[in-house]
Each structure stands twice: as C-alpha cells, then as structure tokens.
Design a protein around this motif. Structure first.
Motif, PDB file in Angstrom:
ATOM      1  N   ALA A  89      70.411  -0.006  17.246  1.00 17.55           N
ATOM      2  CA  ALA A  89      70.103  -1.201  18.045  1.00 17.55           C
ATOM      3  C   ALA A  89      68.726  -1.752  17.684  1.00 17.55           C
ATOM      4  N   SER A  90      67.799  -0.836  17.375  1.00 11.41           N
ATOM      5  CA  SER A  90      66.432  -1.246  17.059  1.00 11.41           C
ATOM      6  C   SER A  90      66.334  -2.053  15.775  1.00 11.41           C
ATOM      7  N   ALA A  91      67.330  -1.948  14.906  1.00 14.76           N
ATOM      8  CA  ALA A  91      67.246  -2.591  13.591  1.00 14.76           C
ATOM      9  C   ALA A  91      68.208  -3.757  13.435  1.00 14.76           C
ATOM     10  N   LEU A  92      69.076  -3.941  14.403  1.00 13.88           N
ATOM     11  CA  LEU A  92      70.130  -4.965  14.254  1.00 13.88           C
ATOM     12  C   LEU A  92      69.563  -6.357  13.994  1.00 13.88           C
ATOM     13  N   ALA A  93      68.593  -6.741  14.832  1.00  9.16           N
ATOM     14  CA  ALA A  93      68.052  -8.104  14.732  1.00  9.16           C
ATOM     15  C   ALA A  93      67.478  -8.372  13.342  1.00  9.16           C
ATOM     16  N   GLY A  94      66.734  -7.407  12.820  1.00  9.93           N
ATOM     17  CA  GLY A  94      66.093  -7.594  11.522  1.00  9.93           C
ATOM     18  C   GLY A  94      67.069  -7.693  10.367  1.00  9.93           C
ATOM     19  N   LEU A  95      68.272  -7.171  10.557  1.00 10.08           N
ATOM     20  CA  LEU A  95      69.243  -7.115   9.459  1.00 10.08           C
ATOM     21  C   LEU A  95      70.309  -8.200   9.549  1.00 10.08           C
ATOM     22  N   THR A  96      70.128  -9.140  10.460  1.00  9.48           N
ATOM     23  CA  THR A  96      71.219 -10.101  10.729  1.00  9.48           C
ATOM     24  C   THR A  96      71.682 -10.883   9.514  1.00  9.48           C
ATOM     25  N   GLY A  97      70.848 -11.045   8.513  1.00  6.38           N
ATOM     26  CA  GLY A  97      71.282 -11.805   7.346  1.00  6.38           C
ATOM     27  C   GLY A  97      72.255 -11.073   6.439  1.00  6.38           C
ATOM     28  N   ALA A 151      75.304  -9.289   4.478  1.00  2.00           N
ATOM     29  CA  ALA A 151      76.718  -9.626   4.279  1.00  2.00           C
ATOM     30  C   ALA A 151      77.618  -8.626   4.993  1.00  2.00           C
ATOM     31  N   SER A 152      77.221  -7.358   4.969  1.00  4.14           N
ATOM     32  CA  SER A 152      78.029  -6.330   5.608  1.00  4.14           C
ATOM     33  C   SER A 152      77.123  -5.523   6.542  1.00  4.14           C
ATOM     34  N   LEU A 153      77.386  -5.632   7.822  1.00  6.09           N
ATOM     35  CA  LEU A 153      76.506  -5.026   8.831  1.00  6.09           C
ATOM     36  C   LEU A 153      77.328  -4.631  10.039  1.00  6.09           C
ATOM     37  N   ARG A 154      77.097  -3.423  10.527  1.00  2.69           N
ATOM     38  CA  ARG A 154      77.712  -3.060  11.804  1.00  2.69           C
ATOM     39  C   ARG A 154      76.746  -2.218  12.611  1.00  2.69           C
ATOM     40  N   ALA A 155      76.964  -2.173  13.920  1.00  6.09           N
ATOM     41  CA  ALA A 155      76.106  -1.395  14.802  1.00  6.09           C
ATOM     42  C   ALA A 155      76.461   0.086  14.669  1.00  6.09           C
ATOM     43  N   ALA A 156      75.429   0.924  14.652  1.00  5.85           N
ATOM     44  CA  ALA A 156      75.646   2.366  14.512  1.00  5.85           C
ATOM     45  C   ALA A 156      76.337   2.929  15.739  1.00  5.85           C
ATOM     46  N   GLN A 157      77.229   3.880  15.498  1.00  6.17           N
ATOM     47  CA  GLN A 157      77.911   4.571  16.595  1.00  6.17           C
ATOM     48  C   GLN A 157      77.514   6.044  16.568  1.00  6.17           C
ATOM     49  N   LEU A 183      77.540   9.303   1.001  1.00  4.71           N
ATOM     50  CA  LEU A 183      78.125   9.449  -0.340  1.00  4.71           C
ATOM     51  C   LEU A 183      78.791   8.151  -0.806  1.00  4.71           C
ATOM     52  N   SER A 184      78.260   7.034  -0.339  1.00  2.59           N
ATOM     53  CA  SER A 184      78.827   5.709  -0.662  1.00  2.59           C
ATOM     54  C   SER A 184      77.710   4.668  -0.527  1.00  2.59           C
ATOM     55  N   TYR A 185      78.062   3.391  -0.632  1.00  2.00           N
ATOM     56  CA  TYR A 185      77.057   2.328  -0.553  1.00  2.00           C
ATOM     57  C   TYR A 185      76.696   1.957   0.880  1.00  2.00           C
ATOM     58  N   THR A 186      76.869   2.877   1.806  1.00  3.41           N
ATOM     59  CA  THR A 186      76.477   2.623   3.196  1.00  3.41           C
ATOM     60  C   THR A 186      75.061   3.159   3.434  1.00  3.41           C
ATOM     61  N   LEU A 187      74.285   2.422   4.226  1.00  2.00           N
ATOM     62  CA  LEU A 187      72.913   2.850   4.526  1.00  2.00           C
ATOM     63  C   LEU A 187      72.643   2.701   6.022  1.00  2.00           C
ATOM     64  N   GLY A 188      72.273   3.808   6.663  1.00  3.23           N
ATOM     65  CA  GLY A 188      71.856   3.753   8.062  1.00  3.23           C
ATOM     66  C   GLY A 188      70.425   3.243   8.142  1.00  3.23           C
ATOM     67  N   VAL A 189      70.133   2.404   9.141  1.00  2.00           N
ATOM     68  CA  VAL A 189      68.773   1.878   9.295  1.00  2.00           C
ATOM     69  C   VAL A 189      68.354   1.967  10.756  1.00  2.00           C
ATOM     70  N   LYS A 190      67.139   2.426  10.989  1.00  3.38           N
ATOM     71  CA  LYS A 190      66.625   2.557  12.343  1.00  3.38           C
ATOM     72  C   LYS A 190      65.141   2.223  12.335  1.00  3.38           C
ATOM     73  N   VAL A 191      64.678   1.526  13.373  1.00  2.64           N
ATOM     74  CA  VAL A 191      63.254   1.244  13.518  1.00  2.64           C
ATOM     75  C   VAL A 191      62.652   2.304  14.429  1.00  2.64           C
ATOM     76  N   VAL A 192      61.514   2.866  14.023  1.00  4.07           N
ATOM     77  CA  VAL A 192      60.860   3.903  14.835  1.00  4.07           C
ATOM     78  C   VAL A 192      59.442   3.463  15.204  1.00  4.07           C
ATOM     79  N   GLU A 193      58.938   4.055  16.291  1.00  4.08           N
ATOM     80  CA  GLU A 193      57.626   3.638  16.799  1.00  4.08           C
ATOM     81  C   GLU A 193      56.475   4.141  15.936  1.00  4.08           C
ATOM     82  N   ASN A 194      56.666   5.328  15.366  1.00  7.58           N
ATOM     83  CA  ASN A 194      55.569   5.939  14.602  1.00  7.58           C
ATOM     84  C   ASN A 194      56.114   7.093  13.763  1.00  7.58           C
TER      85      ASN A 194
END
Lengths: 411, 411
Positions: free
Chosen positions: B283-291, B293-299, B308-319
């Motif tokens: 949720a912390s990274a969704l807004a920044g990644l809106t552009g 082509a392929s994006l979904r919210a993490a579950q 092991l594929s072209y998928t990348l998890g992204v998360k924003v952290v405080e520190n």
C-alpha cells in the motif's frame, strides 16, 4: 522459546565484545553471590539421586560445592579473556570488477544443546554461546534439574543486569521427552543441535533432527606399535592412553602390535599393566599375554566396543597395512596413534587413517580443546562437516560474505 | 553402492594431485572422443521429453550439442588447473609440551548428490568431487536419464584408464524414488548430501536424511534504497538484479525504498523497468508506481514469495531499521543489498542482515562461485554450518588434526 531465542540472537549478534564480556563477568560474580541458593538446589538433586539409587561415583559427578562453584566462576572469567572470533574478516580481496569481497565471522544464531549429568555443562555451554553471540536453548538431565534451574536463573538475572536479553539463555523445564523431539524440528529458529551424552542420544538426534547436528564422542581409539617403535617409551604412552582416565572417549580401546616385536613386547605390556588392565586378546595375541592376571579371548564385537573401562583389546598384525585395515573395519574415527621411528610409516598412517585426530608417538588422550590450546571446548565432533575434533569458540560461528562496491551491476 | 563408494573414497583420499588431475584430463578427452554416443543418448532424452510435453525452454536446458559438450570438456580442463586443497596444513603450531599440532585438509569421503534437469551437473559434481578426493553417488532427474548414463559411463571408463576405482563415481540407475530415501539413511557410508533443485527437494532431504545435508538456494533477495543513495546509478543495479536472469536464486525479489526518496524514485523505477517488470506493490508504494504497465496490490504472502520471474515486490519504509525488520520477517537468507552513500548505514546493514551474502552498492546477482573467484561452484548454501554461500573446492573438504611428538604421554 524458539522465537524468543531468535530475537535474542539478533540482539546478541550486534552486541560488542565489551558488552558480552561484561555479561560474562557479571555471571561469574553472581554465581559466587548466589552460592547458597545454588548449593541448596544441588543438595536437593543429590538427595533425590541418592534416594533413586544413583551410584556414589555418579553422585560425585553431579555434586557442586563451594570449591567447584568457585572453579566454575573462574572458568567463566577465563572465557572473558579469550579472543572473540565474531567480526573477524577473512580472505579479504579486491575482485577484478573492483568489488571488495571478504568473509566475516558471525554467530550461528541459536544453538540447541541436549546434555546429561554434570551441572557445570549448563554454565559452560551458555557462556561459550554468549561469548560468540549465540542464543542457546538448553535441556539438561533430570538428575540435575534443580541445580540447572538455579544456574539458569543466575544467568538470566546477570543478562538483564548487563542489558542483554534474558532469553539469550533458555532452559526447557518441562520434563516431557516429547519436547526434545519438538526442539529437534525447530529448524525455523534453531541453527545447530549439540548433543552431549552417550551414543543413544547422538543417534536419536541424528535420526530425528531437521536441524544440523554435531555428532561426536563415539569411536574406537587404536594405537599401532610398529616394529621400529621404541618399545620402552611406548609403554609410557600406552599406559597413559589406557589408564589415566578410562571413561574418556579418547582413552585407548585397541592395541595393534607388529608381529616382529610382539613376542618381545607383549610380556613387557603384561608386566606394566597387568595389575590394572583386563586384556581381551585376539588369537594372534593370546600366547604373548599369557602372564596377565586378567585375560580372555576376544569374541565377535569386542573390537567394535568402546570400553570406557580398564579393558584393552590386543591384536598382533603382520604390518602397517593390516593395522590400517583393522582400524577401517572397526570404527576408527575419534583418536588414533602410531608409535614408530620410521618417517614413511608415520606419513602413511597419517594419510590413511580417517579419524578426527591422528597422532605420531603421542597418547590419544591429547584430543581435548584445552590441550589443543582452543581455550574452551564445546564438544568433540567425529563428523566431517563444519568442525572435526575438539570444537572451540570459532566452531560456534559461521561467516557471511560481504561485498562492497560503487554501484556495481553485472554487465 | 555405499560400501563400494567408501572403499573408492579411501583410495581417492591417498591419491596424489597428479593422479587426480590425470583422471580429469582423461575425462575431458573421453567426453570429446565419445561425443557421438553422448549426443545420441541426449537426443533420446530430448525426444522423450518432447513427447511428454516438456516446454521448449526446459528442453533447451536439457539439450547437449557439440558446442555445449566442448564447453563441458573445457570446464573439466579448467578444474585441472585449480589448486587442490587436499593436504594443506593449517594452523601449525608447537604446543608447550613439544607436540607439533596442525590441521590437515582431507576429503569429506563420500558425497551424495540429488539433482534435477541439466546433464552438465553430472560432470560438474563428479569432477569437483574427484578433484578433492571424494567419491560421489549421483542421482539425476529422469528427464536426462540417458544422457547421464552415457556421461557416467565415460567417467567410469576414464577412471579405469587413470588407474582409479570406477566406483569413485556411481549413479543410481533405478528410477524408484524409494532409493533416494535409502540413500539419505546411508550415514554409515555417506558423509554429505547435496540436493540441487527446488525447495521441495531440499525440504525432503532435510526431513529424511540422517546424513548432514547442505541446504541452499531458497531465500527472498532484498534491496534497500537508502535516502542517501545515488538514485540514478541505483537504477542500473536494480535493473541488473531483477532483469538479467530472473530465474536465478540470487535475482531480486523485493525492493525496499526509503520514504524520503520514494516520491522521486518510484516514477523513475517505473520508467526504467515498466516494459519488462510486473510490480507488486505494498500500500505504501502503490501511489508512486501508478504509471506502471503491470501493477497490482500486494497480498498476504507476496513478500514471502521467491518470484523467479519478472515480478518485483516494492515497499516504502520509514528508515533503515524498518527495512531490516521487514527482511528479518520475510526470509532474507541468500543475497541482500543496500544502496547508500552513508558509511554508518552500510555498516549497520552488514551487521544486522543475516544472509549468506550482503552487499553494499552492488547487485545481488554477484553471489556465485565464479564471480567470487572460487573457480568452481558445487552449490550455494543458505545454512550456517560448514559452508555458507557459494561452495567451491575447499567446501568439499574436512580436516583432521595431526599431532606429532616424541613418545609423549600426559602427566
């Protein structure tokens, strides 16, 4: 417990050597300050042991008194003085692409220890794990339950005083044996299992653990008297290896004698050891040992028996090859020695004998962390992975690879 | 097979480096001399694989051709040139009592290897074991059965030509899976098990083996972009880590971005990777990644998934602390990196992250025996005992303690 240990291990892994040493010093002090409570708990164990019919020899092993407790505290202070292996950087090099790569020693994480009998093992293991930044989960024998609880209480109190997590050292209090099996499956939290006890305990851990286990202790110790050996001086070495402490796992079990010197040597052996030792002789050695006070012919399995007593197996062999062949067939794996004046035989023996410790013209009894100058001994491993023979502080560590670069991507 | 391997291991352990290298050279030559037979066997595997519906990508991994076989032979010749670790004496010292004590590198003995897919693994493992004086018992996947049999035949023929026991390299031919379980219990004969395959194979070995197992491969790889990082150059490193070979175990799984730079950096990341990568955003990274082509919210579970594929998890952290905390909670254990210009954060990260390989400003893809200059790679260990990270020749050895003295008995 596993979770708490892993959390504690994380904090310990980033503690400085000074912090860890301060905790150890407090433990030593508190062991002495809490002497009365510890000795009272131990007295309960001794009393219960006597009621349940434990032998006086075993009770003596379990006993703590003022002197022994002072000895334990002094051992803890010695560990303070040992070098902390954690943080050492090894094999540092600059790769062609500019990366600085090294291996850094780090704690293993969480060590599970299952042991029997003597209460000093509780302190020993807890302290060596702390020194190396490892958390430990301990499970001692029921014979020293009260002593162990008192000791662990002192350790945890000292940890809190030192600002380190009390869960760095935890004890499985519940006597249910099923909990040991559970511990052996906690691979998510526990990084290594050290069993300290008999062959049965080791086998149980080996068969049930999903966590790496350090297997140790068991092995038949052999000594081969080559035709070239100095027979007179050999007697001293053999006497030490067999008689000094027969219950030790590095005590001599089987003596192999070169046929060229058997007729001369075996009567000398009888003369030297007959008042203490029972000889179990292969057919090849019976005639030479006839003067012995206690002598019987070897039966099937005798040369596969770790005596742990004043019994000594004896066999005459044709040559060094036959000696090595006998050892390979009869569980040589712990400590084995050749007595010889021939350099080629010494090298052949060292190369061919696949044991944790191999000696030329020395007693098998030397296999020991203190003798080897390791400063402390966690266990003696007879497996080949990770560590072999006496395990000191370094063997309670792993390493991580550390690569430093300037935004380096692979082409 | 276990017995034969142990006997072969004994002979190998006393073979000279020259003898072992001669055997390797003959293997390389015979691989080329027997090219037609090997390629014919491989063609059978490919044909059967096609009939049973294997993907073209997998079939390509299984395929041998003249060029690939020449590459394998060339790799074998490279191993000839590597230093033989066996026989090295370490930590030699003279004890106070006069004993000369050292540790000598020795082979492990017998190594059991269970692997899947590519037939070059058969040669790789057999050759690295031979170089280090170990016997091996191999069990490959059924997809390359015919290829493996042809390769092992060539190895055994070469061993005989070199005067070394053919049983130094054995292959479990019977396809019955029960034989794998049997292998895992041969602790009397086998000293180490190396599984090379997916997490399921590793788990099966860990749970069933009474022999020490090298657990490896699995782990979520993280990269933390600190607020101080050079963002532009970070993009190169991230692209390499994610895109170069997504199926590799050291490929990037999760990107953690410091909140101070997230708004600036995430759109740049989208621009750089959006044509290749699917983003799975916290949720912390969704807004920044809106552009993207392929994006979904993490579950639930996404950050515990090795893609092991072209998928990348992204998360924003405080520190940095939150980044480290996330990694500890989500299976960091293989390869992890920080991108930062702050020295204190680099050190904090190296100290706190408990993975086989930790990088500062470098791609996680560097975790590899060849990259590390080990010359060869047997496996990548993510456990802490014995070896961690890429395992080279040295990690296929153990040591024995060697004590030499002049008829030394203990007082």
């Amino acid at each position: 417990m596993g979770k708490a240990a892993k959390e504690a291990a994380f904090q310990l892994s980033t503690a400085t050597t000074a912090q860890k040493n301060r905790a150890l010093t407090i433990i030593a002090d508190e062991l002495e300050a809490n002497r009365d409570a510890i000795l009272a708990a131990n007295a309960q164990d001794i009393e219960q042991g006597r009621q349940s019919g434990l032998s006086e020899a075993l009770l003596d092993r379990l006993l703590l008194n003022t002197e022994r407790l002072a000895g334990i505290a002094s051992d803890v202070r010695n560990v303070v003085g040992l070098q902390d292996p954690v943080g050492q950087e090894m094999d540092r090099r600059i790769l062609e692409n500019g990366m600085s790569l090294s291996r850094r020693r780090v704690p293993l994480g969480v060590v599970g220890v299952i042991y029997e009998a003597r209460p000093n093992v509780t302190i020993d293991i807890a302290v060596l794990c702390l020194k190396t930044g490892n958390a430990s989960i301990l499970r001692g024998g029921k014979e020293t339950f009260n002593s162990n609880m008192a000791l662990v209480k002192v350790i945890q109190l000292s940890l809190e005083k030192a600002g380190l997590p009390a869960a760095s050292v935890q004890y499985i209090e519940n006597p249910d044996r099923a909990l040991v099996s559970e511990l052996l499956k906690l691979d998510q939290y526990v990084d290594m299992i050290i069993p300290r006890g008999g062959a049965g305990l080791h086998k149980m851990c080996q068969e049930n653990s999903t966590i790496p286990v350090i297997i140790g202790g068991f092995g038949i110790s052999h000594m081969f008297i080559d035709a070239s050996a100095d027979l007179n001086r050999s007697l001293d070495v053999i006497e030490n290896a067999k008689v000094q402490r027969p219950s030790a796992c590095n005590a001599l079990d089987t003596l192999l004698v070169h046929q060229q010197v058997a007729a001369e040597f075996l009567p000398q052996l009888v003369q030297r050891l007959s008042d203490k030792v029972t000889f179990v002789a292969d057919a090849s050695a019976l005639a030479g040992l006839t003067g012995a006070a206690s002598l019987r012919a070897a039966q099937d399995g005798d040369f596969d028996t770790e005596w742990l007593s004043y019994t000594l197996g004896v066999k005459v062999v044709e040559n060094i090859e036959q000696a090595i062949q006998h050892m390979r067939a009869h569980h040589a794996s712990h400590s084995d020695a050749i007595l010889t004046n021939r350099l080629d035989h010494a090298e052949q023996f060292i190369n061919a004998v696949d044991s944790a410790a191999v000696y030329v013209n020395a007693s098998t009894r030397f296999t020991d962390g203190a003798q080897f100058g390791l400063g402390a001994e966690v266990a003696v491993s007879t497996q080949k992975l990770h560590a072999r023979g006496p395990m000191g502080l370094e063997e309670l560590t792993s390493y991580k690879w550390v690569g430093r670069a300037d935004y380096l991507s692979r082409s």
